[in-house]
Design a protein around this motif. Structure first.
Motif, mmCIF file in Angstrom:
data_model
loop_
_atom_site.group_PDB
_atom_site.id
_atom_site.type_symbol
_atom_site.label_atom_id
_atom_site.label_comp_id
_atom_site.label_asym_id
_atom_site.label_seq_id
_atom_site.Cartn_x
_atom_site.Cartn_y
_atom_site.Cartn_z
ATOM 1 N N THR A 45 -11.914 -15.611 -25.502
ATOM 2 C CA THR A 45 -10.987 -15.029 -24.522
ATOM 3 C C THR A 45 -11.390 -15.452 -23.107
ATOM 4 N N LYS A 48 -10.065 -18.802 -22.122
ATOM 5 C CA LYS A 48 -8.602 -18.981 -22.209
ATOM 6 C C LYS A 48 -7.949 -19.712 -21.039
ATOM 7 N N GLY A 49 -8.422 -19.487 -19.827
ATOM 8 C CA GLY A 49 -7.748 -20.136 -18.693
ATOM 9 C C GLY A 49 -8.206 -21.572 -18.418
ATOM 10 N N LYS A 247 -6.260 -22.994 -26.914
ATOM 11 C CA LYS A 247 -4.870 -23.205 -26.497
ATOM 12 C C LYS A 247 -3.911 -22.439 -27.417
ATOM 13 N N ASN A 250 -4.027 -18.946 -26.329
ATOM 14 C CA ASN A 250 -3.247 -18.849 -25.090
ATOM 15 C C ASN A 250 -1.765 -18.702 -25.344
ATOM 16 N N GLU A 251 -1.291 -19.515 -26.297
ATOM 17 C CA GLU A 251 0.151 -19.552 -26.575
ATOM 18 C C GLU A 251 0.569 -18.454 -27.539
#
Ligand SMILES: *Cc1c(COP(=O)(O)O)cnc(C)c1O
Length: 497
Positions: A45, A48-49, A247, A250-251
Protein backbone atom coordinates in the motif's frame (compact mmCIF):
# COMPACT_ATOMS: atom_id res chain seq x y z
CA UNK A 1 20.71 -5.19 6.24
CA UNK A 2 23.99 -5.79 4.43
CA UNK A 3 23.65 -8.58 1.86
CA UNK A 4 26.57 -10.71 0.77
CA UNK A 5 26.58 -13.13 -2.15
CA UNK A 6 27.77 -16.72 -2.06
CA UNK A 7 28.44 -19.25 -4.81
CA UNK A 8 25.96 -22.10 -5.32
CA UNK A 9 28.96 -24.45 -5.51
CA UNK A 10 30.59 -23.63 -2.19
CA UNK A 11 33.40 -21.18 -3.00
CA UNK A 12 34.38 -19.88 0.44
CA UNK A 13 34.61 -16.22 -0.52
CA UNK A 14 31.55 -14.07 0.23
CA UNK A 15 31.33 -11.07 -2.03
CA UNK A 16 29.42 -7.80 -2.15
CA UNK A 17 26.74 -7.17 -4.76
CA UNK A 18 29.09 -4.99 -6.82
CA UNK A 19 31.77 -7.70 -6.80
CA UNK A 20 29.22 -10.32 -7.85
CA UNK A 21 28.10 -8.07 -10.72
CA UNK A 22 31.68 -7.55 -11.88
CA UNK A 23 32.46 -11.26 -11.82
CA UNK A 24 29.23 -12.47 -13.39
CA UNK A 25 29.96 -16.03 -12.33
CA UNK A 26 31.76 -17.35 -9.24
CA UNK A 27 35.35 -18.63 -9.61
CA UNK A 28 34.18 -22.23 -9.01
CA UNK A 29 31.64 -22.01 -11.85
CA UNK A 30 28.72 -21.52 -9.45
CA UNK A 31 26.16 -18.72 -9.55
CA UNK A 32 25.96 -15.99 -6.94
CA UNK A 33 22.94 -15.99 -4.66
CA UNK A 34 22.17 -13.69 -1.73
CA UNK A 35 23.32 -15.34 1.49
CA UNK A 36 20.29 -14.00 3.34
CA UNK A 37 17.12 -13.10 1.57
CA UNK A 38 15.67 -9.61 2.09
CA UNK A 39 11.99 -8.71 2.58
CA UNK A 40 10.22 -5.66 1.23
CA UNK A 41 10.62 -2.97 3.89
CA UNK A 42 7.52 -1.04 2.81
CA UNK A 43 4.00 -2.37 2.54
CA UNK A 44 2.51 -2.69 -0.94
CA UNK A 45 0.00 0.00 0.00
CA UNK A 46 2.91 2.34 0.72
CA UNK A 47 4.30 1.65 -2.75
CA UNK A 48 0.98 2.49 -4.41
CA UNK A 49 1.78 6.02 -5.59
CA UNK A 50 5.22 5.20 -6.98
CA UNK A 51 6.30 5.08 -10.62
CA UNK A 52 8.49 2.40 -12.21
CA UNK A 53 11.80 4.06 -11.32
CA UNK A 54 10.75 4.60 -7.72
CA UNK A 55 9.64 1.00 -7.31
CA UNK A 56 12.89 -0.13 -8.96
CA UNK A 57 14.77 1.71 -6.24
CA UNK A 58 12.67 0.19 -3.43
CA UNK A 59 13.32 -3.33 -4.75
CA UNK A 60 16.93 -3.07 -5.93
CA UNK A 61 18.20 -1.34 -2.79
CA UNK A 62 17.28 -4.50 -0.86
CA UNK A 63 19.74 -6.58 -2.91
CA UNK A 64 22.46 -4.12 -3.93
CA UNK A 65 23.27 -3.04 -0.41
CA UNK A 66 26.78 -1.76 -1.15
CA UNK A 67 25.43 0.82 -3.61
CA UNK A 68 24.65 4.23 -2.15
CA UNK A 69 21.20 5.69 -2.67
CA UNK A 70 22.69 8.23 -5.03
CA UNK A 71 24.54 5.62 -7.09
CA UNK A 72 21.57 3.33 -7.43
CA UNK A 73 19.14 6.10 -8.29
CA UNK A 74 21.55 7.41 -10.93
CA UNK A 75 21.71 3.94 -12.52
CA UNK A 76 17.92 3.59 -12.47
CA UNK A 77 17.27 7.05 -13.91
CA UNK A 78 19.78 6.50 -16.73
CA UNK A 79 18.23 3.15 -17.63
CA UNK A 80 14.48 3.64 -17.50
CA UNK A 81 14.10 6.81 -19.55
CA UNK A 82 12.95 7.73 -23.05
CA UNK A 83 14.73 4.64 -24.46
CA UNK A 84 11.41 3.03 -23.58
CA UNK A 85 8.60 3.99 -25.91
CA UNK A 86 6.15 4.54 -23.06
CA UNK A 87 6.35 6.58 -19.86
CA UNK A 88 4.88 3.60 -17.98
CA UNK A 89 7.89 1.44 -18.97
CA UNK A 90 5.83 -1.77 -18.64
CA UNK A 91 2.16 -1.28 -19.63
CA UNK A 92 -0.43 -3.99 -19.00
CA UNK A 93 -3.21 -5.22 -21.28
CA UNK A 94 -6.12 -7.45 -20.39
CA UNK A 95 -7.25 -9.80 -23.11
CA UNK A 96 -9.44 -12.89 -22.94
CA UNK A 97 -9.26 -13.12 -19.14
CA UNK A 98 -5.48 -12.88 -18.85
CA UNK A 99 -3.36 -9.88 -17.87
CA UNK A 100 -0.38 -9.32 -20.16
CA UNK A 101 2.59 -7.51 -18.65
CA UNK A 102 4.29 -5.99 -21.70
CA UNK A 103 8.00 -6.19 -21.02
CA UNK A 104 9.04 -5.30 -24.57
CA UNK A 105 8.83 -1.53 -24.76
CA UNK A 106 12.60 -1.02 -24.57
CA UNK A 107 14.96 -0.30 -27.46
CA UNK A 108 15.32 -3.88 -28.75
CA UNK A 109 11.67 -4.95 -28.43
CA UNK A 110 12.16 -7.81 -25.98
CA UNK A 111 12.12 -8.20 -22.21
CA UNK A 112 15.92 -8.47 -22.05
CA UNK A 113 15.94 -4.64 -22.16
CA UNK A 114 14.38 -4.58 -18.69
CA UNK A 115 17.67 -5.70 -17.19
CA UNK A 116 20.19 -4.93 -19.90
CA UNK A 117 19.35 -1.25 -20.03
CA UNK A 118 20.54 -0.95 -16.42
CA UNK A 119 23.32 -3.58 -16.26
CA UNK A 120 25.99 -1.39 -17.95
CA UNK A 121 25.38 1.36 -15.38
CA UNK A 122 25.52 -1.14 -12.52
CA UNK A 123 28.72 -2.59 -13.99
CA UNK A 124 30.49 0.74 -14.43
CA UNK A 125 29.45 1.86 -10.94
CA UNK A 126 30.69 -1.48 -9.55
CA UNK A 127 34.02 -1.02 -11.32
CA UNK A 128 34.43 2.43 -9.77
CA UNK A 129 33.46 1.20 -6.31
CA UNK A 130 36.00 -1.60 -6.47
CA UNK A 131 38.67 0.56 -8.11
CA UNK A 132 38.93 -1.88 -10.97
CA UNK A 133 41.82 -0.97 -13.25
CA UNK A 134 41.16 -3.44 -16.03
CA UNK A 135 38.85 -3.05 -19.00
CA UNK A 136 35.74 -5.23 -18.61
CA UNK A 137 35.04 -7.61 -21.48
CA UNK A 138 31.43 -8.74 -21.52
CA UNK A 139 31.05 -12.22 -22.99
CA UNK A 140 27.53 -13.17 -23.88
CA UNK A 141 25.77 -16.14 -25.40
CA UNK A 142 22.39 -15.31 -26.86
CA UNK A 143 19.35 -17.22 -28.02
CA UNK A 144 18.46 -14.04 -29.93
CA UNK A 145 17.25 -11.28 -27.64
CA UNK A 146 19.98 -10.93 -25.02
CA UNK A 147 22.54 -10.25 -27.74
CA UNK A 148 21.05 -7.07 -29.13
CA UNK A 149 19.88 -5.82 -25.75
CA UNK A 150 23.39 -6.27 -24.33
CA UNK A 151 24.97 -4.65 -27.41
CA UNK A 152 22.61 -1.70 -27.12
CA UNK A 153 23.39 -1.35 -23.43
CA UNK A 154 27.17 -1.65 -23.62
CA UNK A 155 27.81 0.04 -27.00
CA UNK A 156 30.51 2.68 -26.59
CA UNK A 157 30.42 2.45 -22.79
CA UNK A 158 33.84 3.62 -21.59
CA UNK A 159 35.98 0.91 -20.02
CA UNK A 160 34.01 -1.99 -21.52
CA UNK A 161 34.03 -4.19 -24.59
CA UNK A 162 31.41 -6.77 -25.56
CA UNK A 163 31.50 -9.99 -27.57
CA UNK A 164 28.22 -11.71 -28.42
CA UNK A 165 27.86 -15.29 -29.68
CA UNK A 166 24.61 -16.36 -31.33
CA UNK A 167 23.59 -19.70 -32.89
CA UNK A 168 23.97 -19.24 -36.64
CA UNK A 169 20.65 -20.82 -37.58
CA UNK A 170 18.85 -20.33 -34.28
CA UNK A 171 17.65 -16.72 -34.31
CA UNK A 172 14.87 -14.93 -36.18
CA UNK A 173 15.76 -12.82 -39.25
CA UNK A 174 14.89 -9.65 -37.34
CA UNK A 175 17.04 -10.68 -34.38
CA UNK A 176 20.01 -11.40 -36.65
CA UNK A 177 19.60 -8.10 -38.49
CA UNK A 178 19.51 -6.23 -35.18
CA UNK A 179 22.79 -7.78 -34.06
CA UNK A 180 24.88 -7.77 -37.22
CA UNK A 181 24.20 -4.08 -37.85
CA UNK A 182 25.32 -2.97 -34.38
CA UNK A 183 27.52 0.13 -34.74
CA UNK A 184 29.15 0.40 -31.30
CA UNK A 185 32.96 0.58 -31.67
CA UNK A 186 33.58 -1.73 -28.71
CA UNK A 187 31.26 -4.49 -29.97
CA UNK A 188 31.80 -7.84 -31.70
CA UNK A 189 29.10 -10.23 -32.87
CA UNK A 190 29.90 -13.79 -33.89
CA UNK A 191 27.69 -16.55 -35.31
CA UNK A 192 28.63 -19.98 -34.05
CA UNK A 193 28.05 -23.26 -35.80
CA UNK A 194 25.98 -24.76 -33.02
CA UNK A 195 22.93 -24.03 -30.90
CA UNK A 196 22.42 -21.77 -27.89
CA UNK A 197 23.62 -24.41 -25.43
CA UNK A 198 26.89 -24.70 -27.36
CA UNK A 199 27.30 -20.92 -27.22
CA UNK A 200 26.51 -20.81 -23.50
CA UNK A 201 28.80 -23.76 -22.70
CA UNK A 202 31.61 -22.14 -24.68
CA UNK A 203 31.23 -18.88 -22.80
CA UNK A 204 31.10 -20.66 -19.44
CA UNK A 205 34.26 -22.60 -20.34
CA UNK A 206 36.06 -19.34 -21.15
CA UNK A 207 34.92 -17.89 -17.82
CA UNK A 208 36.32 -20.82 -15.88
CA UNK A 209 39.66 -20.91 -17.77
CA UNK A 210 42.00 -19.67 -15.05
CA UNK A 211 45.09 -19.56 -17.27
CA UNK A 212 43.32 -17.39 -19.83
CA UNK A 213 42.00 -15.11 -17.08
CA UNK A 214 45.51 -14.65 -15.70
CA UNK A 215 46.97 -13.93 -19.12
CA UNK A 216 44.33 -11.36 -19.94
CA UNK A 217 44.48 -9.72 -16.53
CA UNK A 218 48.18 -9.20 -17.08
CA UNK A 219 47.29 -7.35 -20.25
CA UNK A 220 44.59 -5.28 -18.57
CA UNK A 221 41.33 -7.16 -19.19
CA UNK A 222 38.76 -9.00 -17.05
CA UNK A 223 35.68 -10.90 -18.15
CA UNK A 224 32.12 -10.44 -17.01
CA UNK A 225 28.75 -11.69 -18.17
CA UNK A 226 25.58 -10.08 -19.42
CA UNK A 227 23.67 -13.37 -19.26
CA UNK A 228 21.13 -13.98 -16.54
CA UNK A 229 23.78 -15.90 -14.61
CA UNK A 230 24.82 -12.37 -13.54
CA UNK A 231 22.95 -11.27 -10.43
CA UNK A 232 22.90 -7.78 -11.99
CA UNK A 233 20.50 -9.17 -14.59
CA UNK A 234 18.26 -10.97 -12.16
CA UNK A 235 17.67 -8.21 -9.61
CA UNK A 236 16.22 -5.66 -12.10
CA UNK A 237 13.83 -8.38 -13.31
CA UNK A 238 12.23 -8.67 -9.87
CA UNK A 239 11.09 -5.07 -10.14
CA UNK A 240 8.40 -5.50 -12.78
CA UNK A 241 6.55 -8.16 -10.82
CA UNK A 242 6.32 -5.81 -7.85
CA UNK A 243 5.38 -2.92 -10.14
CA UNK A 244 2.64 -4.98 -11.84
CA UNK A 245 1.11 -6.07 -8.55
CA UNK A 246 1.14 -2.54 -7.15
CA UNK A 247 -0.41 -1.15 -10.33
CA UNK A 248 -3.19 -3.74 -10.25
CA UNK A 249 -3.80 -2.74 -6.62
CA UNK A 250 -3.91 0.90 -7.66
CA UNK A 251 -6.48 0.17 -10.33
CA UNK A 252 -8.61 -1.84 -7.94
CA UNK A 253 -8.06 -5.01 -9.99
CA UNK A 254 -6.48 -6.70 -7.00
CA UNK A 255 -7.42 -6.18 -3.39
CA UNK A 256 -4.67 -6.03 -0.74
CA UNK A 257 -3.20 -9.47 -0.14
CA UNK A 258 -5.03 -11.08 -3.07
CA UNK A 259 -3.00 -13.87 -4.68
CA UNK A 260 -1.81 -13.37 -8.25
CA UNK A 261 -0.61 -16.32 -10.36
CA UNK A 262 2.12 -15.75 -12.91
CA UNK A 263 2.91 -17.60 -16.13
CA UNK A 264 6.32 -17.09 -17.75
CA UNK A 265 7.61 -18.30 -21.14
CA UNK A 266 10.86 -19.85 -20.05
CA UNK A 267 14.28 -20.62 -21.51
CA UNK A 268 17.23 -20.01 -19.23
CA UNK A 269 14.93 -19.82 -16.15
CA UNK A 270 15.92 -16.22 -15.38
CA UNK A 271 12.59 -14.47 -15.72
CA UNK A 272 10.59 -17.01 -13.71
CA UNK A 273 13.32 -17.14 -11.06
CA UNK A 274 12.94 -13.37 -10.70
CA UNK A 275 9.22 -13.99 -10.08
CA UNK A 276 10.08 -16.47 -7.35
CA UNK A 277 12.48 -13.93 -5.81
CA UNK A 278 9.62 -11.41 -5.86
CA UNK A 279 7.46 -13.93 -4.02
CA UNK A 280 10.21 -14.50 -1.48
CA UNK A 281 10.40 -10.73 -0.94
CA UNK A 282 6.80 -10.90 0.23
CA UNK A 283 4.80 -10.22 -2.93
CA UNK A 284 1.51 -12.20 -2.78
CA UNK A 285 2.18 -14.39 -5.78
CA UNK A 286 0.59 -17.83 -6.05
CA UNK A 287 1.59 -20.36 -8.66
CA UNK A 288 4.60 -19.66 -10.82
CA UNK A 289 3.77 -21.42 -14.05
CA UNK A 290 6.76 -22.36 -16.17
CA UNK A 291 5.84 -22.47 -19.87
CA UNK A 292 8.11 -24.28 -22.33
CA UNK A 293 8.03 -24.80 -26.07
CA UNK A 294 8.81 -28.24 -27.55
CA UNK A 295 12.28 -28.11 -25.95
CA UNK A 296 10.41 -29.05 -22.79
CA UNK A 297 13.28 -30.08 -20.55
CA UNK A 298 11.89 -27.95 -17.69
CA UNK A 299 8.37 -29.35 -18.04
CA UNK A 300 9.79 -32.86 -17.75
CA UNK A 301 11.89 -31.82 -14.76
CA UNK A 302 8.90 -30.46 -12.88
CA UNK A 303 6.87 -33.57 -13.72
CA UNK A 304 9.47 -36.22 -12.93
CA UNK A 305 12.25 -34.67 -10.81
CA UNK A 306 14.78 -35.64 -13.47
CA UNK A 307 16.57 -32.96 -15.44
CA UNK A 308 17.65 -34.60 -18.67
CA UNK A 309 19.36 -32.54 -21.34
CA UNK A 310 20.11 -35.62 -23.39
CA UNK A 311 17.42 -35.29 -26.03
CA UNK A 312 16.83 -33.90 -29.44
CA UNK A 313 17.12 -30.14 -29.71
CA UNK A 314 14.56 -28.51 -31.98
CA UNK A 315 14.49 -25.09 -33.59
CA UNK A 316 11.09 -23.54 -32.94
CA UNK A 317 9.16 -20.37 -33.75
CA UNK A 318 9.95 -19.19 -30.20
CA UNK A 319 13.74 -19.29 -30.66
CA UNK A 320 14.61 -17.34 -27.51
CA UNK A 321 13.37 -20.37 -25.54
CA UNK A 322 15.29 -22.98 -27.54
CA UNK A 323 17.49 -24.03 -24.66
CA UNK A 324 18.21 -27.40 -23.06
CA UNK A 325 20.50 -26.24 -20.27
CA UNK A 326 18.63 -23.69 -18.20
CA UNK A 327 21.41 -22.07 -16.21
CA UNK A 328 19.35 -20.32 -13.59
CA UNK A 329 17.67 -23.52 -12.47
CA UNK A 330 20.90 -24.05 -10.52
CA UNK A 331 19.85 -21.26 -8.16
CA UNK A 332 16.56 -23.04 -7.48
CA UNK A 333 18.27 -26.42 -7.03
CA UNK A 334 20.65 -24.86 -4.51
CA UNK A 335 17.69 -23.56 -2.56
CA UNK A 336 15.90 -26.92 -2.71
CA UNK A 337 19.09 -28.48 -1.26
CA UNK A 338 18.74 -26.08 1.72
CA UNK A 339 21.84 -24.25 0.46
CA UNK A 340 23.98 -27.39 0.62
CA UNK A 341 26.52 -26.29 -2.02
CA UNK A 342 28.29 -29.66 -2.18
CA UNK A 343 25.00 -31.40 -2.94
CA UNK A 344 24.16 -28.85 -5.63
CA UNK A 345 27.65 -29.10 -7.14
CA UNK A 346 27.20 -32.86 -7.41
CA UNK A 347 23.98 -32.44 -9.43
CA UNK A 348 25.69 -29.94 -11.70
CA UNK A 349 28.63 -32.21 -12.39
CA UNK A 350 26.21 -35.08 -13.09
CA UNK A 351 24.53 -32.81 -15.63
CA UNK A 352 27.86 -32.19 -17.36
CA UNK A 353 29.13 -35.76 -17.19
CA UNK A 354 25.99 -37.86 -17.56
CA UNK A 355 23.57 -35.40 -19.11
CA UNK A 356 21.06 -35.71 -16.29
CA UNK A 357 20.39 -35.61 -12.57
CA UNK A 358 17.45 -36.54 -10.38
CA UNK A 359 16.50 -34.59 -7.28
CA UNK A 360 15.38 -36.51 -4.17
CA UNK A 361 11.87 -36.59 -2.80
CA UNK A 362 12.52 -34.07 -0.02
CA UNK A 363 13.60 -31.58 -2.68
CA UNK A 364 10.74 -32.36 -5.03
CA UNK A 365 8.28 -31.88 -2.18
CA UNK A 366 9.45 -28.28 -1.90
CA UNK A 367 8.48 -27.43 -5.48
CA UNK A 368 4.91 -26.51 -4.56
CA UNK A 369 5.21 -22.93 -5.91
CA UNK A 370 5.78 -24.18 -9.43
CA UNK A 371 3.53 -25.55 -12.14
CA UNK A 372 4.67 -26.39 -15.65
CA UNK A 373 3.27 -26.85 -19.11
CA UNK A 374 4.38 -26.74 -22.71
CA UNK A 375 3.01 -25.70 -26.08
CA UNK A 376 3.66 -27.35 -29.42
CA UNK A 377 4.27 -25.22 -32.51
CA UNK A 378 0.67 -25.75 -33.52
CA UNK A 379 -0.63 -24.75 -30.05
CA UNK A 380 1.46 -21.59 -30.26
CA UNK A 381 0.18 -20.52 -33.69
CA UNK A 382 -3.37 -21.39 -32.75
CA UNK A 383 -3.16 -19.32 -29.58
CA UNK A 384 -1.94 -16.21 -31.45
CA UNK A 385 -4.88 -16.52 -33.83
CA UNK A 386 -7.42 -17.21 -31.13
CA UNK A 387 -6.39 -14.23 -29.00
CA UNK A 388 -6.40 -11.97 -32.06
CA UNK A 389 -9.77 -13.18 -33.34
CA UNK A 390 -11.41 -12.84 -29.93
CA UNK A 391 -9.87 -9.55 -28.83
CA UNK A 392 -7.85 -7.90 -31.61
CA UNK A 393 -4.74 -8.13 -29.43
CA UNK A 394 -1.58 -9.43 -31.11
CA UNK A 395 0.94 -11.43 -29.08
CA UNK A 396 4.30 -12.81 -30.14
CA UNK A 397 5.23 -16.48 -30.32
CA UNK A 398 6.93 -16.63 -26.89
CA UNK A 399 4.06 -14.91 -25.15
CA UNK A 400 1.68 -17.26 -26.96
CA UNK A 401 3.46 -20.27 -25.44
CA UNK A 402 2.71 -18.80 -22.01
CA UNK A 403 -0.88 -17.92 -22.92
CA UNK A 404 -1.53 -21.47 -24.10
CA UNK A 405 -0.04 -22.98 -20.95
CA UNK A 406 -1.93 -20.50 -18.74
CA UNK A 407 -5.26 -21.39 -20.37
CA UNK A 408 -4.52 -25.07 -20.03
CA UNK A 409 -3.73 -24.55 -16.35
CA UNK A 410 -7.01 -22.72 -15.86
CA UNK A 411 -9.02 -25.40 -17.61
CA UNK A 412 -7.53 -28.08 -15.40
CA UNK A 413 -7.73 -26.23 -12.10
CA UNK A 414 -10.49 -24.51 -10.22
CA UNK A 415 -8.32 -21.57 -9.10
CA UNK A 416 -9.96 -18.18 -9.40
CA UNK A 417 -6.71 -16.25 -8.96
CA UNK A 418 -6.00 -13.57 -11.51
CA UNK A 419 -3.26 -14.61 -13.87
CA UNK A 420 -0.41 -12.44 -15.12
CA UNK A 421 1.45 -13.38 -18.30
CA UNK A 422 5.01 -12.18 -18.77
CA UNK A 423 4.75 -10.88 -22.33
CA UNK A 424 8.35 -11.06 -23.43
CA UNK A 425 8.61 -9.78 -27.00
CA UNK A 426 6.97 -7.50 -29.50
CA UNK A 427 5.12 -9.45 -32.22
CA UNK A 428 7.08 -7.44 -34.82
CA UNK A 429 10.24 -9.22 -33.76
CA UNK A 430 8.76 -12.51 -34.99
CA UNK A 431 6.60 -11.07 -37.74
CA UNK A 432 6.83 -14.09 -40.06
CA UNK A 433 5.52 -16.58 -37.51
CA UNK A 434 2.90 -14.21 -36.13
CA UNK A 435 1.63 -13.48 -39.62
CA UNK A 436 1.56 -17.17 -40.42
CA UNK A 437 -0.63 -17.71 -37.37
CA UNK A 438 -3.02 -14.95 -38.36
CA UNK A 439 -3.13 -15.24 -42.15
CA UNK A 440 -1.67 -18.58 -43.02
CA UNK A 441 -2.93 -18.52 -46.60
CA UNK A 442 -1.32 -15.15 -47.35
CA UNK A 443 2.06 -15.44 -45.70
CA UNK A 444 3.67 -16.85 -48.85
CA UNK A 445 2.97 -13.52 -50.58
CA UNK A 446 5.51 -11.76 -48.43
CA UNK A 447 9.04 -12.86 -49.04
CA UNK A 448 11.02 -10.21 -47.25
CA UNK A 449 10.96 -9.85 -43.48
CA UNK A 450 10.15 -6.17 -43.86
CA UNK A 451 7.12 -6.84 -46.07
CA UNK A 452 5.90 -9.17 -43.33
CA UNK A 453 6.41 -6.44 -40.76
CA UNK A 454 4.43 -3.97 -42.89
CA UNK A 455 1.61 -6.47 -43.35
CA UNK A 456 1.57 -7.07 -39.60
CA UNK A 457 1.35 -3.32 -39.04
CA UNK A 458 -1.61 -3.23 -41.37
CA UNK A 459 -3.63 -6.00 -39.78
CA UNK A 460 -2.73 -5.21 -36.18
CA UNK A 461 -3.21 -1.46 -36.50
CA UNK A 462 0.04 -1.04 -34.51
CA UNK A 463 3.27 0.55 -35.67
CA UNK A 464 6.77 -0.84 -35.40
CA UNK A 465 8.60 1.60 -33.08
CA UNK A 466 10.75 4.15 -34.97
CA UNK A 467 13.97 3.04 -33.27
CA UNK A 468 13.56 -0.47 -34.67
CA UNK A 469 12.86 0.72 -38.20
CA UNK A 470 16.42 1.98 -38.73
CA UNK A 471 17.84 -1.48 -39.10
CA UNK A 472 15.96 -2.22 -42.33
CA UNK A 473 18.60 -0.46 -44.40
CA UNK A 474 21.48 -0.55 -41.95
CA UNK A 475 24.85 -1.84 -43.10
CA UNK A 476 25.94 -5.32 -42.01
CA UNK A 477 29.05 -4.81 -39.90
CA UNK A 478 29.59 -8.17 -38.18
CA UNK A 479 30.20 -11.17 -40.42
CA UNK A 480 32.30 -13.54 -38.27
CA UNK A 481 31.32 -17.19 -38.06
CA UNK A 482 33.19 -19.70 -35.92
CA UNK A 483 33.05 -23.36 -34.92
CA UNK A 484 32.09 -24.01 -31.30
CA UNK A 485 35.59 -25.16 -30.39
CA UNK A 486 37.13 -21.97 -31.80
CA UNK A 487 35.39 -19.56 -29.43
CA UNK A 488 38.28 -19.19 -27.00
CA UNK A 489 40.84 -18.48 -29.72
CA UNK A 490 38.52 -15.95 -31.30
CA UNK A 491 37.89 -14.16 -28.02
CA UNK A 492 41.64 -13.80 -27.45
CA UNK A 493 42.15 -12.56 -30.96
CA UNK A 494 39.36 -9.97 -30.67
CA UNK A 495 40.59 -8.66 -27.34
CA UNK A 496 44.27 -8.50 -28.17
CA UNK A 497 43.93 -7.30 -31.76
C1 LIG B 1 15.00 -14.70 -23.20
C2 LIG B 1 13.58 -14.82 -23.60
C3 LIG B 1 12.73 -15.73 -22.97
C4 LIG B 1 13.22 -16.69 -21.90
O1 LIG B 1 13.56 -16.02 -20.71
P1 LIG B 1 14.49 -16.75 -19.62
O2 LIG B 1 14.75 -15.71 -18.60
O3 LIG B 1 15.74 -17.13 -20.36
O4 LIG B 1 13.75 -17.92 -19.12
C5 LIG B 1 11.40 -15.76 -23.35
N1 LIG B 1 10.94 -14.94 -24.32
C6 LIG B 1 11.72 -14.05 -24.95
C7 LIG B 1 11.16 -13.22 -26.03
C8 LIG B 1 13.08 -13.94 -24.61
O5 LIG B 1 13.85 -13.06 -25.23
Amino acid sequence: MDIKYVSTRGDKEKVTASQAILRGIAPDGGLYVPETFPKLDKSLTELKGLNYREIAYEVMKLFLTDFTEEELKACIDSAYDSKFDTEEIVPMKEADGLIYLELFHGPTLAFKDMALSILPYLMVTSAEKNELKEKIIILTATSGDTGKAALAGFADVEGTGIIVFYPKDGVSPFQRQQMVTEKGKNTSVVAIEGNFDDAQNGVKAIFSDKALAAELKEKGYVFSSANSINIGRLVPQIVYYVYAYVKLLNEGKLSPGEILDVCVPTGNFGNILAASFAKELGLPLGKLICASNTNKVLFDFFKTGTYDRDREFTLTISPSMDILISSNLERLIYKLCDCDAAKNAKFMSELVNEGRYTIDKAMADKLTDFEAGFATEEDTLHTIKEVFDKTGYVIDTHTAVAAFVANEYRNKNTSHNKLLIASTASPFKFAGSVLKAMENDKVENFTSEWDKIRELERISGKKLPETARDIENAKVIHKDICAKDEMKALVKEKILK
